[in-house]
Design an enzyme around this catalytic site. Structure first.
Site: not given
Ligand code: ADP
Length: 394
Positions: A91, A179, A239
């Protein structure tokens, strides 16, 4: 058995999975991680049936950083018998302006990916570390980079630009979105379980410790709530989500905060954690009777509804809404509250199906089908890795 290793490396955790390559397709064999790198390092791994394969703690100094964790994980993985490693899929958070799809890694690609470190300084260096280590130790094993940004790469310029002077866009200041591996997996899953909706207008809500939403049309990303960085859009565990940039200027210019202090605030101390003063974990907030915990939940739900409205506008209406990731998959009360905010679009929740954690949680009368679909970014990486391995062999 031929096998693929999937790696997801962060600053404090190294997650890995092994998939067997069988005639029937990919079969998950091992799921593991080293968490608490540098603080309380702990290696844990399970087989597909949940059997614990290893649970080992280390002194903080022994697994003090990511490279040490990679060595520890590798040492353990080498003890597994009967697996023939064919490729490693990674990833990688940022594919920059160039990569619209996963890519086989060579020295030139790696160099290019390193230039994106400025775009994702907290994640990209960690994502690239295991690639470098594996290249040095095992240069013959092909490696594939799968990007969080690639799924959104097709957004036209009017979607992915900021209203800034042109040269910033050319320098890479764009709304990339993230994402993407999760959204791509959900788009494929929707095609399997609800083909009638997979063709249509769908909003996917990836609500984990990081959270975003994506507008899908015919399985392709049309719009998403994150932008240049993973700070934008929905409020998250730590966040803030969408924030007037004037706040950042105020903190630096009027309050004298350093850029580093503002960065720490925005990445680690804001969001549900900052607003509640209680926790970044939705479970803690739901269990708390502190009014600030309630405020944090109310704000999260409100912003989810607001952003869904924005994406519905991008799509010109919606046919389905999918909940996924930690909060989306597990929290019936949060799903119910977000579904209420979709009522104006014609969504009607089936509370019994929602409480039961069913896949379809809307009533037959609902004009918007509501789904709960667990995401599987690692399987998506394994699929991409296998596909590239096959093209390489062809
Ligand atoms: P990551 O973004 O780190 O991959 P996940 O998608 O696993 O995160 O989501 C983790 C978050 O999911 C946790 O921080 C927690 O807030 C939330 N979560 C998990 N289970 C539940 C639950 N039963 N109820 C509410 N929230 C949950």
């Amino acid at each position: 058995m031929d096998a693929l290793l999937v790696v997801n490396a962060g600053s404090s955790s190294l997650k890995f999975q092994i998939f067997g390559i069988t005639d029937a397709g990919l079969e998950r064999q091992v799921k593991g991680q080293i968490a608490g790198i540098g603080t309380h390092p702990r290696l844990q791994a399970k087989s597909a049936d949940g059997t614990v394969l290893v649970d080992r703690s280390y002194e903080a100094g022994v697994v003090g950083d990511l490279p040490a964790a990679i060595v520890a994980a590798r040492d353990w993985l080498l003890t597994l018998e009967g697996l023939k490693l064919r490729a490693i899929g990674h990833r990688v958070v940022h594919g920059g302006p160039d990569y619209a799809a996963p890519v086989l890694i060579n020295a030139a690609v790696l160099e290019k990916l390193a230039t994106y470190q400025d775009l994702a300084p907290l994640h990209q260096p960690n994502n690239l570390a295991p690639i470098r280590q594996a290249m040095a130790i095992n240069p013959d094993v092909p490696q594939v980079a799968c990007f969080d940004t690639a799924f959104h790469h097709s957004h036209p310029e009017e979607v992915n630009c900021y209203a800034m002077p042109r040269h910033f866009y050319d320098d890479g200041v764009r709304r990339y979105g993230f994402h993407g591996l999760s959204y791509e997996y959900i788009a494929e899953r929707l095609h399997e379980v609800a083909p009638q909706n997979a063709q249509g207008r769908v909003i996917v809500a990836h609500l984990g410790s990081g959270a975003s939403m994506c507008a899908l049309k015919d399985g392709h990303s049309l719009e998403t709530t994150m932008g240049f960085t993973a700070l934008d859009g929905l409020p998250m565990g730590t966040r803030p989500g969408q924030l007037d940039p004037g706040v950042v200027l105020y903190l630096i210019l009027q309050r004298g905060m350093s850029a580093k202090a503002v960065s720490d605030l925005l990445y680690h101390e804001a969001g549900l954690k900052g607003l509640s003063g209680v926790s970044n974990d939705m479970r803690d907030l739901l269990a708390s009777d502190d009014p600030h915990a309630k405020l944090a939940i109310d704000h999260f739900v409100y912003r989810c509804g607001l952003n869904a409205g924005m994406l519905a506008a991008a799509l010109g209406g919606i046919d389905a809404f999918v909940f996924t990731a930690g909060v989306g998959e597990n929290s019936a009360p949060i799903r119910a509250r977000i579904a209420e905010r979709l009522a104006w679009l014609g969504a009607v929740l089936d509370p019994v199906a929602n409480e039961a954690g069913a896949m379809l949680i809307s009533t037959p009368q609902s004009r918007v089908a509501l789904y709960v679909l667990p995401t599987d970014e690692e399987l998506m990486i394994a699929r991409h890795t296998l596909a590239l391995l096959k093209t390489r062999a062809a």
